[in-house]
Design an enzyme around this catalytic site. Structure first.
Site, PDB file in Angstrom:
ATOM      1  N   ASP A 164     -23.710 -37.014 -39.461  1.00 40.39           N
ATOM      2  CA  ASP A 164     -24.027 -36.808 -38.055  1.00 40.39           C
ATOM      3  C   ASP A 164     -23.797 -38.163 -37.375  1.00 40.39           C
ATOM      4  O   ASP A 164     -23.748 -39.204 -38.050  1.00 40.39           O
ATOM      5  CB  ASP A 164     -25.491 -36.364 -37.945  1.00 40.39           C
ATOM      6  CG  ASP A 164     -25.950 -36.281 -36.508  1.00 40.39           C
ATOM      7  OD1 ASP A 164     -25.239 -35.653 -35.715  1.00 40.39           O
ATOM      8  OD2 ASP A 164     -26.992 -36.867 -36.178  1.00 40.39           O
ATOM      9  N   ASP A 186     -25.073 -39.286 -33.660  1.00 38.77           N
ATOM     10  CA  ASP A 186     -26.199 -39.785 -32.860  1.00 38.77           C
ATOM     11  C   ASP A 186     -27.476 -39.801 -33.712  1.00 38.77           C
ATOM     12  O   ASP A 186     -27.917 -38.756 -34.179  1.00 38.77           O
ATOM     13  CB  ASP A 186     -26.405 -38.870 -31.637  1.00 38.77           C
ATOM     14  CG  ASP A 186     -25.165 -38.830 -30.741  1.00 38.77           C
ATOM     15  OD1 ASP A 186     -24.522 -39.876 -30.575  1.00 38.77           O
ATOM     16  OD2 ASP A 186     -24.844 -37.748 -30.211  1.00 38.77           O
TER      17      ASP A 186
HETATM   18  C1  BG6 Z   1     -25.955 -34.672 -30.402  1.00 30.12           C
HETATM   19  C2  BG6 Z   1     -27.147 -35.358 -29.750  1.00 30.12           C
HETATM   20  O1  BG6 Z   1     -25.383 -35.491 -31.357  1.00 30.12           O
HETATM   21  O2  BG6 Z   1     -24.986 -34.357 -29.412  1.00 30.12           O
HETATM   22  C3  BG6 Z   1     -27.703 -34.503 -28.633  1.00 30.12           C
HETATM   23  O3  BG6 Z   1     -28.151 -35.587 -30.745  1.00 30.12           O
HETATM   24  C4  BG6 Z   1     -26.597 -34.179 -27.630  1.00 30.12           C
HETATM   25  O4  BG6 Z   1     -28.762 -35.162 -28.000  1.00 30.12           O
HETATM   26  C5  BG6 Z   1     -25.434 -33.511 -28.378  1.00 30.12           C
HETATM   27  O5  BG6 Z   1     -27.072 -33.324 -26.625  1.00 30.12           O
HETATM   28  C6  BG6 Z   1     -24.264 -33.166 -27.445  1.00 30.12           C
HETATM   29  O6  BG6 Z   1     -23.688 -34.352 -26.992  1.00 30.12           O
HETATM   30  P1  BG6 Z   1     -22.586 -34.454 -25.839  1.00 30.12           P
HETATM   31  O7  BG6 Z   1     -22.095 -35.872 -25.961  1.00 30.12           O
HETATM   32  O8  BG6 Z   1     -21.509 -33.465 -26.176  1.00 30.12           O
HETATM   33  O9  BG6 Z   1     -23.249 -34.146 -24.562  1.00 30.12           O
HETATM   34 MG    MG Z   2     -28.328 -36.751 -34.705  1.00 28.71          MG
END
Ligand code: BG6
Ligand code: MG
Length: 219
Positions: free
Chosen positions: A8, A10
């Site tokens: 993963d 984030d």
């Molecule tokens: C995830 C995060 O990795 O990605 C979430 O933990 C986030 O918080 C999700 O909403 C979607 O991200 P993005 O960049 O497509 O808005």
């Molecule tokens: Mg994550």
């Protein structure tokens, strides 16, 4: 035997939660919605549209789908602009060392993120070189806890789920890994990722040595 790793992004490779928080907060303030760090915690691992759904539920707000999409897009513009401040200094401690180690040992490595901004984040970190495959929010339509993003990564790596270890910091991410038949490493507190096969408080502790010791018979 373990031949690959799927990460993963984030909360595992880097901590973008604060930037997501600030962008959602800017939108919420503009809309007059209540939004705090406690609600933000619920967005960990959750897709952009599901995230705005959680914030609207928290505020008992209901809007037509078109407007919801427009607001999510607005938040994304704020978020993407803030990604420019990420530098190669912003890996979570231990993450770059682990990625380097996996490269040295010849493991296959994929990204399995819900984010549609993953390539930008990896480029800012100068981390693209550590990945053989990028699986992100653009690769599959069903988001975590569905296992699709990890199955996508494994297929592209030409590995079976049982040959891969998944690193996740989100409850829904560990659910997704388990649903797909992967070995799950949880990063974070027991209340969040205690259902992983093995759990560490942070990435610094989740070294290849520790993971190999836990899954002894699989290496
Ligand atoms: C995830 C995060 O990795 O990605 C979430 O933990 C986030 O918080 C999700 O909403 C979607 O991200 P993005 O960049 O497509 O808005
Ligand atoms: Mg994550």
């Amino acid at each position: 035997m373990i031949k690959g790793f799927i990460f993963d992004l984030d909360g595992v490779i880097t901590d973008t939660a604060e930037l997501h928080f600030l962008a959602w907060k800017a939108l919420a303030d503009e809309m007059g919605w209540n939004f705090d760090r406690e609600v933000n915690e619920k967005l960990r691992g959750v897709s952009r549209l599901d995230s705005i759904g959680i914030i609207m539920d928290h505020n008992a707000v209901n809007l037509p789908e078109k407007e919801v999409v427009e607001l999510a897009t607005k938040k994304n513009e704020i978020y993407v602009a803030s990604l420019n401040q990420i530098t190669p200094e912003d890996y979570l401690p231990g993450a770059r060392e682990l990625l380097t180690h996996l490269r040295q040992e010849g493991f296959k490595v994929a990204l399995g993120s819900a984010s549609k901004n993953s390539t930008k984040v990896l480029a800012q970190l100068d981390a693209t070189k550590y990945f053989d495959v990028i699986g992100d929010g653009n690769s599959v339509s069903k988001s975590k806890p569905a296992p699709d993003i990890f199955l996508f990564g494994a297929e592209k790596l030409e590995l079976k789920p049982e040959e891969c270890v998944v690193y996740e910091d989100a409850e829904s991410g560990v659910d997704a890994a388990k649903a797909g038949g992967f070995h799950a490493v949880g990063i974070g507190p027991k209340e969040r990722v205690g259902h992983a096969d093995v759990r560490f408080d942070d990435m610094k502790q989740a070294t290849l040595f520790e993971v190999k010791s836990h899954f002894k018979d699989l290496f």
